[in-house]
Motif scaffolding. Structure first.
Motif, PDB file in Angstrom:
ATOM      1  N   GLN A   1       0.846  -1.188   0.000  1.00  0.00           N
ATOM      2  CA  GLN A   1       0.000   0.000   0.000  1.00  0.00           C
ATOM      3  C   GLN A   1       0.880   1.237   0.000  1.00  0.00           C
ATOM      4  OE1 GLN A   1      -3.372   0.129   2.755  1.00  0.00           O
ATOM      5  NE2 GLN A   1      -3.012  -2.025   3.227  1.00  0.00           N
TER       6      GLN A   1
ATOM      7  N   ASN B   1     -14.916  -2.748 -10.826  1.00  0.00           N
ATOM      8  CA  ASN B   1     -15.582  -3.986 -10.440  1.00  0.00           C
ATOM      9  C   ASN B   1     -16.607  -3.698  -9.353  1.00  0.00           C
ATOM     10  OD1 ASN B   1     -14.473  -6.164 -11.992  1.00  0.00           O
ATOM     11  ND2 ASN B   1     -12.567  -5.962 -10.843  1.00  0.00           N
TER      12      ASN B   1
ATOM     13  N   LEU C   1      -4.689   0.167  -7.263  1.00  0.00           N
ATOM     14  CA  LEU C   1      -6.050  -0.229  -6.924  1.00  0.00           C
ATOM     15  C   LEU C   1      -6.630   0.642  -5.821  1.00  0.00           C
ATOM     16  CD1 LEU C   1      -8.276  -2.456  -7.309  1.00  0.00           C
ATOM     17  CD2 LEU C   1      -7.086  -3.745  -5.531  1.00  0.00           C
TER      18      LEU C   1
ATOM     19  N   ILE D   1      -9.743   0.615  -3.306  1.00  0.00           N
ATOM     20  CA  ILE D   1     -10.775  -0.271  -2.787  1.00  0.00           C
ATOM     21  C   ILE D   1     -11.476   0.383  -1.610  1.00  0.00           C
ATOM     22  CG2 ILE D   1      -9.679  -2.395  -3.569  1.00  0.00           C
ATOM     23  CD1 ILE D   1      -8.530  -2.820  -0.838  1.00  0.00           C
ATOM     24  N   ASP D   2     -12.706  -0.050  -1.357  1.00  0.00           N
ATOM     25  CA  ASP D   2     -13.452   0.489  -0.232  1.00  0.00           C
ATOM     26  C   ASP D   2     -13.182  -0.351   1.018  1.00  0.00           C
ATOM     27  OD1 ASP D   2     -15.014  -1.803  -0.508  1.00  0.00           O
ATOM     28  OD2 ASP D   2     -16.636  -0.758  -1.569  1.00  0.00           O
TER      29      ASP D   2
ATOM     30  N   LEU E   1     -10.594  -8.816  -1.066  1.00  0.00           N
ATOM     31  CA  LEU E   1      -9.364  -9.054  -1.811  1.00  0.00           C
ATOM     32  C   LEU E   1      -8.375  -9.855  -0.963  1.00  0.00           C
ATOM     33  CD1 LEU E   1      -7.548  -8.539  -4.296  1.00  0.00           C
ATOM     34  CD2 LEU E   1      -6.868  -6.377  -3.219  1.00  0.00           C
TER      35      LEU E   1
ATOM     36  N   SER F   1      -6.688  -5.244   3.212  1.00  0.00           N
ATOM     37  CA  SER F   1      -7.605  -4.165   3.542  1.00  0.00           C
ATOM     38  C   SER F   1      -6.844  -2.855   3.451  1.00  0.00           C
ATOM     39  CB  SER F   1      -8.169  -4.345   4.958  1.00  0.00           C
ATOM     40  OG  SER F   1      -7.115  -4.395   5.905  1.00  0.00           O
TER      41      SER F   1
ATOM     42  N   VAL G   1     -10.768 -12.461  -5.305  1.00  0.00           N
ATOM     43  CA  VAL G   1     -11.732 -11.649  -4.559  1.00  0.00           C
ATOM     44  C   VAL G   1     -12.875 -12.548  -4.104  1.00  0.00           C
ATOM     45  CG1 VAL G   1     -13.333  -9.701  -4.612  1.00  0.00           C
ATOM     46  CG2 VAL G   1     -11.158  -9.568  -5.863  1.00  0.00           C
TER      47      VAL G   1
ATOM     48  N   ARG H   1     -19.498  -4.287  -2.798  1.00  0.00           N
ATOM     49  CA  ARG H   1     -18.105  -3.828  -2.745  1.00  0.00           C
ATOM     50  C   ARG H   1     -17.731  -3.226  -4.085  1.00  0.00           C
ATOM     51  NH1 ARG H   1     -13.060  -6.093  -3.987  1.00  0.00           N
ATOM     52  NH2 ARG H   1     -11.361  -5.393  -2.617  1.00  0.00           N
TER      53      ARG H   1
ATOM     54  N   SER I   1     -14.325  -1.753  -6.413  1.00  0.00           N
ATOM     55  CA  SER I   1     -12.893  -1.552  -6.592  1.00  0.00           C
ATOM     56  C   SER I   1     -12.651  -0.897  -7.934  1.00  0.00           C
ATOM     57  CB  SER I   1     -12.121  -2.876  -6.497  1.00  0.00           C
ATOM     58  OG  SER I   1     -12.368  -3.684  -7.631  1.00  0.00           O
TER      59      SER I   1
ATOM     60  N   SER J   1      -9.466  -0.462 -10.550  1.00  0.00           N
ATOM     61  CA  SER J   1      -8.090  -0.812 -10.913  1.00  0.00           C
ATOM     62  C   SER J   1      -7.608   0.097 -12.035  1.00  0.00           C
ATOM     63  CB  SER J   1      -8.009  -2.266 -11.383  1.00  0.00           C
ATOM     64  OG  SER J   1      -8.252  -3.163 -10.328  1.00  0.00           O
TER      65      SER J   1
END
Length: 348
Positions: free
Chosen positions: A76, A206, A232, A234-235, A240, A254, A283, A291, A293, A295
């Motif tokens: 991250q 996605n 990426l 993501i929420d 993932l 996360s 995923v 959810r 995401s 990318s």
């Protein structure tokens, strides 16, 4: 289970709208629930880019990227330069797009992959077990032609401007990461950028809707990415997971709302002659919450020749891969239905 069954699979959004309580056979990946050990204690590295402009800070960051790339292939980044306003804007536009009636989204439907265009879909291919998701591909974000821009969704009205702003800020981050990765490999900062210039860019949105039997399906099947780099967004809904090899446990990924997830794909593995690897990920579905995401994929041009860099090939480290065009690579990759790892047919 034959091809016809899967070709006729009812799209996930329709199933959810109908209130389905049993997953149709076309989506079932695991008859008795998915298997594989999960290791909740492990976490992918978090790298703060705040001190990047100082020599000491850059040295620290390069070292952290080298360790993360060797061990994980995922990390991250924080203090990444993509504004919170820009991230909130693209998330809002994506949710508004997926919130439209199905018939509006289907105006962008295509059953075939497109290298340069925009495509809405509810399954990746017409055969095999289907993923529990629907998705939107927006390309080609860079280089962006007026003709391609006109294929981007015009509804919601904010979508094109939000996507363009996000693409621009994410691209700046991508080249920052590529430069740092180049240094982490002992190369000049611009070495990887020069090797892959021009670098194409596309967005993949996605949406994973709630599933009544989440242990039987996958939001996205286990795979490695085909390109060089993915960034990426993501929420906070879990799903993932990645793993280092087939014997390793799955590690959930996360993130906080300000971080972005970075992972290297097959082209980084090929370019470095497997010094850095492309790691497997998947995923999971969620029983209650949707959810989202987003990318941002960075890939070589279709006609580009991909092969190990000469810096990583010598008598003790012979080339592991034969030269091919990226277009040929994609054809082999897709024919394998996204199975993990670089295709054996392209190895030397």
């Amino acid at each position: 289970m034959g091809t016809l069954l899967y070709a006729q699979a009812v799209p996930v959004p329709t199933l959810v709208e109908q209130g389905v309580t049993k997953v149709p056979e076309a989506y079932v990946c695991f008859s008795d629930g998915f298997s594989g050990e999960v290791q909740d204690e492990e976490r992918i590295p978090v790298i703060d880019l705040l001190d990047l402009e100082s020599s000491h800070g850059r040295q620290r960051i390069v070292g952290e990227i080298e360790r993360a790339s060797r061990e994980w292939g995922f990390f991250q980044v924080t203090s990444h330069g993509v504004s919170e306003e820009t991230m909130e804007g693209i998330v809002r536009a994506a949710l508004e797009f997926f919130g439209q009636p199905m018939e509006q989204r289907m105006e962008l439907f295509s059953g075939e992959p497109k290298m340069n265009g925009t495509r809405y879909g509810t399954r990746l291919d017409e055969t095999g077990v289907q993923d529990w998701r629907d998705f939107l591909v927006v390309g080609k974000c860079h280089p962006l032609s007026e003709e391609t821009f006109e294929t981007w969704p015009s509804n919601p009205p904010s979508f094109r401007s939000a996507a363009l702003k996000y693409c621009q800020e994410i691209r700046a981050l991508a080249f920052k990461v590529i430069s740092l990765a180049s240094e982490s490999l002992g190369l000049r900062p611009d070495r990887l950028e020069r090797e892959f210039d021009p670098l194409d860019q596309l967005l993949l949105f996605n949406r994973y809707l709630p599933c009544p039997q989440p242990d039987l399906v996958l939001g996205v099947r286990s795979h490695c990415d085909q390109g060089l780099l993915n960034i990426l967004l993501i929420d906070d809904v879990p799903g993932l997971q990645m793993r280092k090899n087939e014997e390793s446990p799955w590690v959930p990924i996360s993130t906080n709302r300000r971080a972005l997830v970075v992972n290297f794909g097959d082209q980084m593995q090929i370019a470095t002659n497997k010094r850095y690897k492309s790691f497997e990920h998947r995923v999971l579905a969620n029983p209650e919450r949707a959810r989202l995401s987003i990318s941002s994929f960075f890939n070589p041009a279709v006609e580009a020749t991909i092969k190990p860099l000469p810096e990583f090939v010598d008598a003790d480290h012979p080339s592991r891969y034969r030269p091919v065009s990226f277009g040929e690579y994609v054809k082999v990759y897709m024919a394998r239905r996204l199975r993990k790892g670089t295709p054996e047919s392209l190895e030397s």
